[in-house]
Each structure stands twice: as C-alpha cells, then as structure tokens.
Design an enzyme around this catalytic site. Structure first.
Site, PDB file in Angstrom:
ATOM      1  N   SER A 266      -0.030  19.329  -3.285  1.00 14.69           N
ATOM      2  CA  SER A 266      -0.431  18.055  -3.896  1.00 14.69           C
ATOM      3  C   SER A 266      -1.722  18.252  -4.669  1.00 14.69           C
ATOM      4  O   SER A 266      -2.469  19.216  -4.448  1.00 14.69           O
ATOM      5  CB  SER A 266      -0.650  16.992  -2.820  1.00 14.69           C
ATOM      6  OG  SER A 266      -1.917  17.161  -2.197  1.00 14.69           O
ATOM      7  N   ASP A 267      -2.031  17.337  -5.573  1.00 21.96           N
ATOM      8  CA  ASP A 267      -3.364  17.295  -6.161  1.00 21.96           C
ATOM      9  C   ASP A 267      -4.296  16.643  -5.144  1.00 21.96           C
ATOM     10  O   ASP A 267      -3.879  16.121  -4.113  1.00 21.96           O
ATOM     11  CB  ASP A 267      -3.351  16.528  -7.486  1.00 21.96           C
ATOM     12  CG  ASP A 267      -4.450  17.000  -8.434  1.00 21.96           C
ATOM     13  OD1 ASP A 267      -5.476  17.521  -7.952  1.00 21.96           O
ATOM     14  OD2 ASP A 267      -4.291  16.832  -9.656  1.00 21.96           O
ATOM     15  N   TRP A 268      -5.585  16.661  -5.449  1.00 18.94           N
ATOM     16  CA  TRP A 268      -6.625  16.186  -4.529  1.00 18.94           C
ATOM     17  C   TRP A 268      -6.347  14.740  -4.090  1.00 18.94           C
ATOM     18  O   TRP A 268      -6.375  13.817  -4.901  1.00 18.94           O
ATOM     19  CB  TRP A 268      -7.987  16.274  -5.212  1.00 18.94           C
ATOM     20  CG  TRP A 268      -9.173  15.884  -4.368  1.00 18.94           C
ATOM     21  CD1 TRP A 268      -9.436  14.662  -3.829  1.00 18.94           C
ATOM     22  CD2 TRP A 268     -10.255  16.723  -3.980  1.00 18.94           C
ATOM     23  NE1 TRP A 268     -10.611  14.677  -3.135  1.00 18.94           N
ATOM     24  CE2 TRP A 268     -11.139  15.937  -3.211  1.00 18.94           C
ATOM     25  CE3 TRP A 268     -10.587  18.053  -4.213  1.00 18.94           C
ATOM     26  CZ2 TRP A 268     -12.330  16.438  -2.670  1.00 18.94           C
ATOM     27  CZ3 TRP A 268     -11.773  18.548  -3.684  1.00 18.94           C
ATOM     28  CH2 TRP A 268     -12.619  17.757  -2.922  1.00 18.94           C
ATOM     29  N   GLY A 269      -6.045  14.575  -2.806  1.00 16.09           N
ATOM     30  CA  GLY A 269      -5.896  13.242  -2.232  1.00 16.09           C
ATOM     31  C   GLY A 269      -4.614  12.526  -2.576  1.00 16.09           C
ATOM     32  O   GLY A 269      -4.436  11.360  -2.198  1.00 16.09           O
TER      33      GLY A 269
END
Length: 726
Positions: A266-269
């Site tokens: 995933s991307d950040w968060g």
C-alpha cells in the site's frame, strides 16, 4: 534458498510473526536508527504494539550503510527465525546525486540516459543499504494542476511505457540476488492516480474501464514486463472502490490476468484510509478488505498489526490469504539475496567512494542538458555571447532549491546554482546579479536593485519559477501561472527594452502568459538536479544545443485543462464546418489547442523534413509498413532532433484519438548533414480496446504522421487489410 525451504520457513512461523512480515514501519520505530528517517506521510494515530514493532518485516526510509547495517543487526538479534529486514525508500530521481525530475527526464526522450540515471541511483542507494525503491511512478497525467506530474514522464501511454521499462532495467539489472549494486523496483501508483478530479491530490478518479486499460494501465504492464518486483497501490478510487481495497484491480487484473506474482504494497496509510473513503466501518474491516483484495504489505498504519490475528482466529478471513502474502515477501527477500547476505551491498568505504562521485555528477549534468526545453527564441537571442554583460535577475538567480520534490537525500548545498554555472562561462565583470523579488514575496529594495542591474546589462536573464514545495505530492495548484510578484518583475524589466531570456524552474507545465508574451526567449529547465546550474549555462552559452521536447502539453489557459494532444474528435469539431461557425466545440475566449503541444521543443539549428514515403499503401498482419523520412540540418550548428511518428485510425468501433505516438528516434546531425530515418509499423500497433474490451485492430483507413512535435507534421494515408477470421 529454494521454494521448499521458503515454504518450510513459512510453516515454522507463528501467526504474529507472519503478521509482522506484512507490516511496514518508518525508520523511527526501529532500534539502531539515529535519526527520523524519511517521513512521507502523516505519523499520527500509529498504535503499534511493541512486540509487533520487533516483528515488522520491512522498514521505510532508512539510509546510510552504517545505520542500515546497525538496524539490520539489531533486528536479526531479536528475530527468532533469522528472517532479514527489507529496507525500502523513495529513490525517485537520484539518491544523493540528484538527476532532473522525471517530467524533465521524459523531456529528454533519451531512454539510454534515463536507464543510466536509474542505474546510478540504484548503485548509490544499494551501497548505502537500501534494497527497494518506490519507483518508477508511471501514472499518466493530463492535468498540470496535480503536483505529482513532476514524478511522471507525461501524457502519452506509449512514451510512459518505454520510460517505465528503461527505469526498471536501470534499477534492477538482471540478477538482484548477486548484483548487490542494484535495487528492486516498485512501480506506482496502481492505478489511475494521475486522473484525480480537479488535479487535487488524493482525490476521486472516475473513468471507464476501457479508458483505464487504453491509457492508464499500459505503462504499468510495461514495467511488469521489464521485471518490476513490486507494485504500490494508489490512494484513489477505481470504479468507486479505493485501490487498496479493490479486489478486481489486484486479484482479477493484476494477479489473474497479468500473472503478476510479486509483492503488492500500500501507499503510506492507504489501508486505514478505507475508513474515511467510506468502504470500511473500522480498522478491522479495513484490514480484512485490504488483505482480501491483495495488499501484501501495509505501509504505516496499524490495521494489519492490530486486527489480522482476531480476524483469522474468528474465521472472518482465511489464513491462506496471509500465508500467500508472507510467501511473496519471503520470496522477494530471497531474490535480493538477503538470507545469505542480510547486509547486502551496504559498505561504508564504497559508499564514501561512489556516492556523489564526479562520474555520477557528470551524468547528471548531461541528462540535465538533454532535459531542458527551448520554448521560444525570438530573433535568435540565444545562445548568449560571453562578451555581453549579463544581468542575472530573479528568485532563482542564485537559488539552490533546484533539486525538486522527492530529492530525499539530495543536499541543496551540493547543487550548482545558475549564478555559479554562469560564473564559469564569463568574466566576473560581465555578470551582475539581483533577486528582484522572492518566489512569492515582493521587496521594494530588491526590485530597485534589479532595475539597476538590468540597466547595466546588455542582456537580461530572468531566473523564475516555483519553489520545490509548490509541486510534488500534496502540491496541487489551482492557479498554475508564476506567482504574481514574478510576473510583475517581468513586466517592469521588459519595459527597459533590453533583450530578455526567461529560465524556468518548475515541476509542471505552467500557464506562461505574462512571460512568453513579454520576453524574447524561454528555456524550460524544470528542476534540473545537482548539476542544474552548470547544465543550463552550457545551453545558454551554446556549448550544448538544446534538444529537449515537452512530454506534457502547456495550456493556453487553466480553463482548458485537461488539454492533451491525443484527444478525441467531437461531432462538431472546430474548423470542420465553417471557420466562423458558432455551434462547434470551442471556447469563445481562447483556442482549443495547447500553447505548446506535446513533443514541442526548439533548437539552435533548424531541421527540414522531406521525402516522406511509405513502403505500401496497405498494411496486413503479416506485412508491416516501412515509413521513411529524410531529415536535414539546415542550420549552422550541430544538433539533435527527436523525429516523432504518429498514427490516426480514421474510423473505429469506438472513437479513436486524433493522433497516437507510435515511435520516435533521436538523431544527431552536423550542419548540412542529412539522414534517412526509418520506422516499422505493424498491425499489432494498430490494435485497441473495443466496446466489449476485446483488443484487436479494425480494417480500414489510417493516417500516419511524422514531424518534430505532435502539431507540425507531414501526413500520408494507408489502409489496413486483414484476411477473413483474423
């Protein structure tokens, strides 16, 4: 380690050890970290239990051979099974030696140099202990308001695809297990992120599956064909479902259709963001949806760490989903050789020798010269003669904020400013300098000084642009003109009647009104990187002939956006009925077309196109079309030209683009020299996605174009014929 040994290792792992492997945390969470590492998103609300921190399988943002080895050593001391840590970072356009930003690299149309820059970035990163880079970003972009256009190579699916392949090859090489001067590549952001509504970062994306496949997915597929080991999910929705919870996108398309068996992160968060998106009620549901959809590693939120155990123990999700994710992560660690060499590549002595070495800086300088685009040169004011007194004025006159966004470890102090670059070309008595204004602030004293400097000068060089935080992630802008104070500076100085050159430092195509209509010459330098000032000076004084061509259209007005060359026709196209007709597709107050079109860029010489011929007036599946054109350098200096090939399918089952780039060749010609450029066009290149999403070509008439850009082309016609059943 063979597959059976990896499976055996997986069987020995406890549930919590497996959950640790699918959890990624930033550097500050790890023992041995001496600083805050690379922070690329919000740090709030991270509630990771201490035991899970010790088990986390990958770290984000660590750097430096000494520190990465210390983190890895302390991690392994606490790891029961001796599974090494994966170290990942954003090495976008250089590690310490910073190359031009990707949009600039695209403007070079130089695949070999693009690959070489990625190879150097990988070499510097690997010797500093990094295993994976979150690059390349291959999102197709048609809206310059979006700050992340700076990370893209532009608006064309084909061009983005060939650059994607070049960068993956550069980062990874051919043998990650034994070549410890390479890093694994993570292509991003899957998918459609570049089409965020309103050009606003993290915003909704809404498009047909056909458009997604035809325009936005091609570069991802190309990157995976080149061997990219990882894929990063996007923040946006795809058909109403956020990418990080989109089972169709990751399971059906990526895994089943494309057969990708690498790691998805995933991307950040982004996993936790399924909650504000409105598709998950709480963290537990977000974790279940993300893992079910195919996210192997959750970056910097705590949904997996805090909820996967209870979800599995309560049979809400099957343990096999976790096992397959962990298996992919272990296989990646094995591909990188980490089980045998956990400190893979990290070497303080080698780090000191090669990071920012002169050879790397020289490549950065060469790529920066290739990336600059000459947009205007009235009266041939450029190149400058070293005997003329130069007034260097503007907020970027001696500003080292020229590395651009995502130049993580790039130090501004290492960057060559424009002033420093010009100082190497002219005697000190021939150069006077003033800021005139700040990037977005005015100062009467500075303005007065700038006017005085301009009056002393034979020629004015205006160094204008955006600060690096005005583009990049979270750098969306509704007004993409230069800040008002800079436009005022231009207006005041041109009234003096001196020859004036504008050099632009920016991360997106700008609305250049107030500049192009005022000055004599415009050089688009983008954020040119560590050697930017030297490279620009090379061009300004004619030691290098500019050859860059823009890969994203410059709008005439922000109100046109999106404006791009490969658009569709309408039922009432402007000019097709009557030039004075009102009821056609047009603006009443500006042109339909871009100010500067895709593929556009000038040179200090001139090129003539002639003898444009086709080998036949028909093409078949087993008989490609050979296309030839003669290019002659009709000027007085040697130069490079990017010869571009476009095609239009005149009648399709669904509407086809007015032009589609199908090839290009960059050639170098001495004054008076001529070369015949040859392209091969196949039936396969004429295929497209039909209404039912099947992919094939249609018989019928086509036009083929060659030229120096997407607008100024020569045209010929041919016909595609297919035997029955094909």
């Amino acid at each position: 380690m063979n597959e059976n040994k990896i499976k055996d290792l997986l069987r020995k792992m406890t549930l919590n050890e497996k959950i640790g492997q699918v959890t990624q945390l930033a550097t500050p969470f790890f023992k041995g970290a001496s600083d805050q590492g690379q922070i690329t998103g919000p740090m709030k609300d991270i509630n990771i239990p201490e035991n899970m921190i010790q088990l986390a399988g990958s770290v984000l943002g660590a750097s430096g051979a000494k520190e990465t080895k210390l983190i890895q050593k302390q991690y392994l001391q606490d790891n029961r099974l001796g599974i090494p840590l994966l170290i990942m970072s954003d090495i976008i356009h250089g590690y310490k030696t910073i190359f031009p930003v990707p949009l600039a690299i695209g403007s070079s149309w130089d695949l070999q140099l693009a690959e070489k820059s990625a190879t150097i970035a990988a070499k510097e990163a690997a010797v500093s202990g990094v295993h994976v880079t979150f690059a390349p970003m291959v999102d197709l972009v048609r809206d310059p308001r979006w700050g992340r256009v700076v990370e893209s190579t532009g608006e064309d699916p084909y061009l983005n695809s060939v650059f994607a392949k070049a960068q993956v090859r550069g980062f990874q090489g051919t043998d990650l297990k034994h070549d410890h001067e390479r890093v694994a590549s993570c292509v991003k952001h899957f998918a459609g992120y570049g089409a965020a509504e309103g050009g606003r970062d993290y915003n909704t994306v809404n498009m047909s599956e056909r458009d997604l496949r035809e325009s936005y997915l091609l570069a991802f597929k190309a990157a995976l064909e080149a061997g990219s080991e990882l894929v990063m999910t996007a923040f946006n929705t795809v058909d109403g479902i956020p990418a990080s919870g989109n089972k169709w996108l990751m399971r059906d398309l990526l895994r089943e259709e494309w057969k990708f068996d690498g790691v998805v992160i995933s991307d950040w968060g982004a996993v936790k963001e399924l909650i504000p998106h409105g598709v998950a009620e709480d963290e537990a549901e977000a974790a279940a949806k993300a893992l079910s959809a195919g996210v192997d590693i959750e970056m910097m939120t705590d949904c997996y760490a805090n909820h996967l155990q209870s979800l599995i123990e309560s049979n809400q999700i099957d343990t096999s989903l976790l096992d397959e994710a962990v298996m992919r992560i272990l296989e990646l660690k094995d591909k990188l050789g980490l089980f045998d060499h956990p400190f893979r590549g990290a070497d303080e002595k080698r780090e000191a020798e090669i990071v920012m070495c002169p050879e790397h800086r020289q490549v950065a300088r060469e790529l920066a010269t290739k990336s600059c685009v000459l947009l205007q040169n009235k009266g041939g004011i450029l190149p400058l003669h070293p005997t003329r007194k130069v007034g260097l004025i503007g907020p970027f006159a001696n500003n080292n904020d020229i590395l651009g966004p995502w130049s993580w470890l790039g130090a501004k102090d290492d960057a060559v400013t424009l002033y420093e670059g010009i100082m190497k070309k002219v005697p000190a008595s021939k150069l006077v300098v003033a800021n005139g204004c700040g990037i977005d602030t005015s100062c009467e004293i500075e303005l007065a000084k700038a006017i005085d400097v301009a009056k002393q000068s034979d020629v004015i060089v205006l160094a204008l642009g955006e600060s690096s935080d005005m583009s990049g992630e979270a750098g969306s802008r509704a007004n993409i003109q230069l800040p008002h104070v800079q436009l005022q500076l231009v207006e005041v100085l041109v009234e003096l009647g001196k020859p004036t050159v504008a050099v632009l430092f920016n991360g997106r195509p700008l609305d250049l009104h107030g500049v192009v209509d005022k000055v004599d010459a415009v050089l688009e330098a983008w954020y040119p990187g560590t050697e930017g000032g030297s490279a620009i000076a090379d061009i300004l004084f004619g030691e290098v002939n500019p050859s860059g061509k823009i890969t994203m259209s410059f709008p005439y007005s922000v109100g046109q956006i999106p404006v791009y060359y490969n658009n569709y026709n309408t039922g009432r196209p402007k000019g097709a009925i009557n030039a004075q007709e009102r009821y056609v597709s047009q603006y009443l107050d500006c042109p339909n077309e871009a100010l500067f079109p895709f593929g556009y860029g000038l040179s200090y010489t001139s090129f003539d196109y002639s003898n444009f011929i086709l080998s036949s007036d028909t093409i078949t599946p087993d008989k490609p079309l050979t296309i030839k054109v003669k290019i002659t350098n009709t000027g007085d200096v040697a130069g490079e030209e990017v010869v571009q090939l476009y095609v239009r399918d005149l009648v399709g089952e669904v509407v086809r683009s007015l032009k589609e780039l199908k090839g290009f060749k960059k050639i170098y010609l001495q004054p008076g020299e001529e070369k015949e450029v040859t392209f091969m066009l196949t039936e396969e290149q004429l295929r497209y996605y039909h209404a039912d999403l099947s992919f094939y070509s249609d018989e019928g008439k086509f036009e083929v174009y060659v030229g120096p850009n997407s607008r100024d082309v020569m045209a010929l016609s041919f016909e595609l014929r297919k035997t029955k059943g094909e």
